[in-house]
Scaffold this motif. Structure first.
Motif, PDB file in Angstrom:
ATOM      1  N   GLN A  81     -16.197 -15.628   3.608  1.00  0.00           N
ATOM      2  CA  GLN A  81     -17.240 -16.372   4.288  1.00  0.00           C
ATOM      3  C   GLN A  81     -17.582 -15.756   5.639  1.00  0.00           C
ATOM      4  N   SER A  82     -16.739 -14.838   6.115  1.00  0.00           N
ATOM      5  CA  SER A  82     -16.984 -14.174   7.394  1.00  0.00           C
ATOM      6  C   SER A  82     -17.508 -12.754   7.229  1.00  0.00           C
ATOM      7  N   ARG A  83     -17.081 -12.055   6.160  1.00  0.00           N
ATOM      8  CA  ARG A  83     -17.601 -10.709   5.878  1.00  0.00           C
ATOM      9  C   ARG A  83     -17.673 -10.527   4.373  1.00  0.00           C
ATOM     10  N   MET A  84     -18.805 -10.048   3.910  1.00  0.00           N
ATOM     11  CA  MET A  84     -19.046  -9.960   2.476  1.00  0.00           C
ATOM     12  C   MET A  84     -18.125  -8.957   1.793  1.00  0.00           C
ATOM     13  N   GLY A  85     -17.787  -9.261   0.538  1.00  0.00           N
ATOM     14  CA  GLY A  85     -17.186  -8.283  -0.359  1.00  0.00           C
ATOM     15  C   GLY A  85     -15.769  -7.861  -0.075  1.00  0.00           C
ATOM     16  N   LEU A  86     -14.977  -8.660   0.659  1.00  0.00           N
ATOM     17  CA  LEU A  86     -13.622  -8.224   0.981  1.00  0.00           C
ATOM     18  C   LEU A  86     -12.787  -8.095  -0.293  1.00  0.00           C
ATOM     19  N   ILE A  87     -12.077  -6.982  -0.394  1.00  0.00           N
ATOM     20  CA  ILE A  87     -11.322  -6.523  -1.567  1.00  0.00           C
ATOM     21  C   ILE A  87     -12.315  -6.104  -2.656  1.00  0.00           C
ATOM     22  N   GLN A  88     -12.241  -4.834  -3.050  1.00  0.00           N
ATOM     23  CA  GLN A  88     -13.278  -4.250  -3.886  1.00  0.00           C
ATOM     24  C   GLN A  88     -12.907  -4.022  -5.342  1.00  0.00           C
ATOM     25  N   THR A  89     -11.634  -4.130  -5.695  1.00  0.00           N
ATOM     26  CA  THR A  89     -11.251  -3.836  -7.071  1.00  0.00           C
ATOM     27  C   THR A  89     -10.162  -4.797  -7.533  1.00  0.00           C
ATOM     28  N   PRO A  90     -10.027  -4.984  -8.855  1.00  0.00           N
ATOM     29  CA  PRO A  90      -8.901  -5.776  -9.368  1.00  0.00           C
ATOM     30  C   PRO A  90      -7.553  -5.208  -8.951  1.00  0.00           C
ATOM     31  N   ASP A  91      -7.431  -3.884  -8.858  1.00  0.00           N
ATOM     32  CA  ASP A  91      -6.174  -3.265  -8.420  1.00  0.00           C
ATOM     33  C   ASP A  91      -5.812  -3.691  -7.003  1.00  0.00           C
ATOM     34  N   GLN A  92      -6.819  -3.752  -6.117  1.00  0.00           N
ATOM     35  CA  GLN A  92      -6.540  -4.168  -4.743  1.00  0.00           C
ATOM     36  C   GLN A  92      -6.120  -5.628  -4.686  1.00  0.00           C
ATOM     37  N   LEU A  93      -6.690  -6.466  -5.557  1.00  0.00           N
ATOM     38  CA  LEU A  93      -6.276  -7.864  -5.613  1.00  0.00           C
ATOM     39  C   LEU A  93      -4.847  -7.974  -6.118  1.00  0.00           C
ATOM     40  N   ARG A  94      -4.525  -7.209  -7.162  1.00  0.00           N
ATOM     41  CA  ARG A  94      -3.167  -7.224  -7.697  1.00  0.00           C
ATOM     42  C   ARG A  94      -2.172  -6.725  -6.649  1.00  0.00           C
ATOM     43  N   PHE A  95      -2.533  -5.664  -5.943  1.00  0.00           N
ATOM     44  CA  PHE A  95      -1.633  -5.139  -4.915  1.00  0.00           C
ATOM     45  C   PHE A  95      -1.410  -6.166  -3.817  1.00  0.00           C
ATOM     46  N   SER A  96      -2.447  -6.909  -3.449  1.00  0.00           N
ATOM     47  CA  SER A  96      -2.295  -7.933  -2.411  1.00  0.00           C
ATOM     48  C   SER A  96      -1.244  -8.956  -2.820  1.00  0.00           C
ATOM     49  N   TYR A  97      -1.332  -9.420  -4.071  1.00  0.00           N
ATOM     50  CA  TYR A  97      -0.327 -10.356  -4.568  1.00  0.00           C
ATOM     51  C   TYR A  97       1.071  -9.739  -4.484  1.00  0.00           C
ATOM     52  N   ALA A  98       1.201  -8.487  -4.954  1.00  0.00           N
ATOM     53  CA  ALA A  98       2.513  -7.838  -4.978  1.00  0.00           C
ATOM     54  C   ALA A  98       3.086  -7.690  -3.572  1.00  0.00           C
ATOM     55  N   ALA A  99       2.256  -7.274  -2.621  1.00  0.00           N
ATOM     56  CA  ALA A  99       2.729  -7.098  -1.245  1.00  0.00           C
ATOM     57  C   ALA A  99       3.122  -8.430  -0.624  1.00  0.00           C
ATOM     58  N   ILE A 100       2.377  -9.483  -0.952  1.00  0.00           N
ATOM     59  CA  ILE A 100       2.712 -10.811  -0.434  1.00  0.00           C
ATOM     60  C   ILE A 100       4.055 -11.268  -0.994  1.00  0.00           C
ATOM     61  N   ILE A 101       4.285 -11.033  -2.285  1.00  0.00           N
ATOM     62  CA  ILE A 101       5.536 -11.449  -2.926  1.00  0.00           C
ATOM     63  C   ILE A 101       6.724 -10.698  -2.330  1.00  0.00           C
ATOM     64  N   VAL A 102       6.619  -9.376  -2.255  1.00  0.00           N
ATOM     65  CA  VAL A 102       7.711  -8.568  -1.717  1.00  0.00           C
ATOM     66  C   VAL A 102       7.951  -8.906  -0.250  1.00  0.00           C
ATOM     67  N   GLY A 103       6.870  -9.018   0.521  1.00  0.00           N
ATOM     68  CA  GLY A 103       7.011  -9.335   1.937  1.00  0.00           C
ATOM     69  C   GLY A 103       7.610 -10.707   2.175  1.00  0.00           C
ATOM     70  N   SER A 104       7.267 -11.690   1.323  1.00  0.00           N
ATOM     71  CA  SER A 104       7.769 -13.049   1.514  1.00  0.00           C
ATOM     72  C   SER A 104       9.276 -13.127   1.329  1.00  0.00           C
ATOM     73  N   LYS A 105       9.853 -12.189   0.570  1.00  0.00           N
ATOM     74  CA  LYS A 105      11.292 -12.170   0.334  1.00  0.00           C
ATOM     75  C   LYS A 105      12.056 -11.534   1.492  1.00  0.00           C
ATOM     76  N   GLN A 106      11.322 -10.964   2.453  1.00  0.00           N
ATOM     77  CA  GLN A 106      11.988 -10.231   3.529  1.00  0.00           C
ATOM     78  C   GLN A 106      11.470 -10.636   4.903  1.00  0.00           C
ATOM     79  N   LEU A 107      10.944 -11.849   5.011  1.00  0.00           N
ATOM     80  CA  LEU A 107      10.462 -12.319   6.298  1.00  0.00           C
ATOM     81  C   LEU A 107      11.636 -12.632   7.222  1.00  0.00           C
ATOM     82  N   PRO A 108      11.530 -12.404   8.539  1.00  0.00           N
ATOM     83  CA  PRO A 108      10.389 -11.756   9.180  1.00  0.00           C
ATOM     84  C   PRO A 108      10.358 -10.255   8.896  1.00  0.00           C
ATOM     85  N   LEU A 109       9.167  -9.697   8.846  1.00  0.00           N
ATOM     86  CA  LEU A 109       9.015  -8.288   8.480  1.00  0.00           C
ATOM     87  C   LEU A 109       9.619  -7.379   9.540  1.00  0.00           C
ATOM     88  N   ASN A 110      10.163  -6.270   9.092  1.00  0.00           N
ATOM     89  CA  ASN A 110      10.557  -5.187   9.995  1.00  0.00           C
ATOM     90  C   ASN A 110      10.266  -3.873   9.279  1.00  0.00           C
TER      91      ASN A 110
END
Length: 483
Positions: free
Chosen positions: A267-296
């Protein structure tokens, strides 16, 4: 996954594994795009004649209601939006890679917004094409200073540290009028392919950890400047992952709906994330990162278990570069479907100028997969032309400049055998375009139907179980009444 792991399995991970098992990322991605198709935000400033040459791509424009407005100099326009995520207390400025004629605007934005860091997610040259102008001084150059006299700013190279996937430079930005200076951190991720994703979340999360630890994302400084080439694909991925991890850290594993966060960002900038792969990677990074919070910066995939490492790894191959035969005077499109919606425009025709017609964003703001052609940059000058996307349905349509106006070429009626052949050829091309559009419409319709089937399959176990429980309860109640 063992029963002992179940309590720490988040909703995001459950959703990821379910979608991954059905290979349904393209359908989820398309569904998300469709959710954004009703947006009616305008982008009038980006289409004004004096601003057109300041856009790198002719179909990636900043919304008017969130665009960054420059305060100094003769031009207040830059292709950049502020993205505020109030729940996470995060804000980012997403912008395109600077053009030769927008470097001064870029650094003026950094100064005026009091930004502490620039986060660059692309290389200057990708697939043999310039995707971003060299807008900062390098350590190996004879002069470590870049003077921007039109905005009274000076940029100096100070130092650099390197890792396998990114570099961090310290640059000094000085207002030559007041002689005030600020040190700006330049985080440059160098191994993220255009339209692609990093090989695994680990390196990206180490990069994000360094950005966080620098204080560049804190509330007491201006928003970081985040850019790739167009400022929507890789840039959107970075912001989505960071925001979701903040929400998880503050509110718990099951507090985040990734798709809803992405739609809010769009709603602030059009077209954020351009491919299904980028969406899948976002999920994967969120999952991996959530297991190691706080990040270092020692983030590692090992904590999610060796059995699951392959699930969160990516073997992305960048599309091959194809030969470009047309060079229109406008900046190139970032993706075919950013310029128009084939579902609503089933016949080919000119793309009209919308300077005074209350522009609205394209109905379908993202391509489902990388274009087969080249997305090149435009210098923004009237003498330089960008390269046309070879996969566009309008690849054979030419635009010409006439009296400062952009319009489609028209030719006089045929008067010779050659011109008749040319007319026949154009008719065939028109027919081919229509056929291609019809095929695309059918593909999207099938994709929508597949998504509906997917939703039914995802929720059918729950529905059946609930129905069985209700029926069983009714039978038991009836039996008790009889006895």
């Amino acid at each position: 996954m063992t029963s002992s792991e179940t309590p720490t399995t988040s909703n995001v991970e459950t959703e990821y594994l379910e979608i991954n098992s059905k290979n349904a990322w393209p359908m989820l991605y398309q569904y998300t795009r469709n959710e954004c198709s009703h947006f009616e935000y305008t982008y009038d400033e980006s289409t004004k004649p004096q601003n057109r040459s300041l856009n790198r791509y002719r179909d990636v424009w900043p919304y008017d209601h969130t665009r960054i407005v420059l305060k100094k100099g003769p031009c207040d326009y830059i292709n950049a939006n502020i993205v505020r995520m109030e729940r996470a207390q995060r804000q980012y400025i997403l912008t395109q890679g600077p053009l030769p004629n927008t470097i001064s605007h870029f650094w003026l934005m950094v100064w005026e917004q009091n930004s502490k860091a620039i986060i660059m997610l692309n290389k200057v040259i990708e697939k043999n094409q310039v995707k971003c102008h060299q807008y900062w001084p390098l350590d190996g150059s004879s002069d470590h200073t870049m003077n921007l006299t039109d905005v009274d700013l000076k940029v100096e190279y100070i130092s650099k540290t390197e890792s396998s996937d990114y570099t961090i430079c310290t640059l000094r930005l000085t207002d030559t009028e007041s002689q005030k200076s600020r040190d700006i951190l330049h985080f440059h991720y160098t191994t993220w392919p255009d339209f692609g994703v990093p090989r695994s979340p680990a390196a990206f999360l180490r990069f994000l950890a360094d950005v966080r630890q620098s204080g560049a994302l804190d509330q007491n400084v201006g928003p970081p400047i985040v850019h790739c080439s167009a400022g929507i694909g890789r840039s959107g991925t970075f912001c989505l992952v960071d925001t979701c991890l903040v929400l998880i850290e503050e509110n718990g594993l099951n507090s985040v709906n990734v798709r809803e966060v992405l739609i809010e960002m769009r709603q602030s900038r059009m077209g954020l994330i351009q491919t299904p792969d980028q969406l899948r990677f976002s999920y994967a990074a969120i999952i991996v990162g959530s297991k190691q919070l706080p990040l270092n910066n020692n983030v590692d995939n090992s904590e999610i278990g060796n059995a699951q490492n392959d699930i969160y790894s990516f073997n992305y191959t960048t599309p091959e570069v194809t030969e470009v035969v047309e060079q229109p005077p406008l900046p190139p499109p970032r993706g075919e479907s950013l310029t128009r919606s084939m579902m609503s425009d089933s016949t080919p025709g000119p793309i009209t100028d919308n300077e005074n017609s209350g522009n609205k964003p394209p109905d379908k703001p993202l391509p489902c997969e990388p274009s087969a052609g080249i997305d090149s940059n435009s210098t923004g000058s009237s003498n330089h032309v960008g390269e046309q996307n070879a996969s566009s349905g309008d690849a054979s349509t030419k635009r010409s400049k006439s009296d400062g106006d952009n319009s489609f070429q028209t030719n006089s009626p045929p008067s010779s055998p050659d011109s008749k052949n040319e007319l026949r050829r154009r008719r065939m091309e028109k027919k081919d375009r229509i056929d291609a559009q019809v095929r695309e419409m059918k593909r999207r319709q099938k994709q929508s139907e597949d998504w509906q089937k997917l939703k039914r399959s995802l929720f059918s176990p729950l529905s059946l179980g609930l129905g069985a429980a209700i029926v069983g309860g009714s039978v038991l109640a009836y039996y008790n009444m009889q006895n």
